[in-house]
Design an enzyme around this catalytic site. Sequence first.
Site: not given
Length: 454
Positions: A162, A398
Amino acid sequence: MAEDHHGSIKVLEICTISPPPGSAVPASLPLTFFDILWFRFPPVERLFFYKSPAAFHAILLNLKNSLSRVLQHYLPLAGAIVWPETSPKPAVVTTAGDGVVLTVAESDADFDHLVSDGLREEAKLRPLVAELAVEEERAAVMAVQVTSFGKGGFSIGITAHHAILDGRSSTSFVKSWAGLCKNLVAGGEPVSPAAETMPFYDRSVVADPAGLEAIYLKSWLAMGGPNNRSLKCFDVTIPPDLFRGTFKLNLQNIQKLKQFVLRHRTPTHPPLHVSTFTVTMAYTWVCTSVADGSPPDGERAFGMSVDARGRLDPPLPVTYFGNCVVVRGIALERAKLVGQKGVVAAVEVISDMIKSLEEEGPLNGAENWVSLIAEGAKNNWKPISTAGSPKFEVYSVDFGWGTPEKVEVVSIDATGAVCISESRDGGGVEIGWTAKRDVMENFAAVFAKGLQEL
């Protein structure tokens, strides 16, 4: 292969995917106060599920090749966070031979069940994300796991530290990787990400007139210190019996929620920020407050993270790489949340928080953020908070084999956050949450009933 009631996972391969030699981006990247804020926060874990129109070995080969190629533009992801005694602050350093650890696995879990919207045991998702190597003196930035479900499909699990990535930077990386992979699958020549999407690394654009970096570093050094330079993340306990559910608000639901709020708003309240985000999070906050069965007295907390790139003065480029989020939080009496106009009350306070970003500035109160986060982790506070954003458009990712069947943020089981994204079905939003089974079943019932009564 170890068997249990969660299905079985078999690790086939563990390898390191390194960027090509001669990558031009910085080999050392200092952390800013935006990064240092999340220094010991648990990693962010995301899962992308896809159908398998090709043989797994071909899928894996393309994923490996494209990951190596994209890392030349995202070199810090191949490195590690270090904080030597000789350095005043931590930095990401990438040296020869560094790379992203890739785990390849196979699972006999039911793919169709995992990508469904119904209740699923959280323990079935946990084995699908890679564990990030975080030690006292060195913390990896990213790890990836690709898991095959046979003919059912495959998943790509991405675990990221993070302190290096916020949601926007992480999503930009994934989309760049996917775009390059899709081109390889189609038989095209390797291409770099488009110039307008290339990560921006210049740290000099981050102004720090309030000295937040020094404040945050002093707080972390004193925590478990003195001079505690440990890179270990907070040890957050994840209950073993959590369930995950996916809930959707279509465009009609969202419009009805907006109309309900505008009809019943408090007349004396300042103009409201009535958006898809505010009504979605307000409605979710109300439903969780009803579902958990807590006594009517007391308060329920809500927190949100907001991308600050465009809110700073001067603003940062949208492609700025790293953390650039600010936090806001509020608590509201549970009795107000579960009342007839609970959604209105929730929208009003969330609207006020958003307005405070403009009126007070995005960094107002920032000097206290590390101590608040640390106190929350110490006391295992898990307010309803936000993870993700519909603006990230995760369902457009994709890799060359179609768009995802499902995208999950697994790490919300450690933080108690609610994940929000655009709906895969087109239009509307998708909400992910984890809780114990009885609470989750209550939430599902309250969520559905509330929409019917609008």
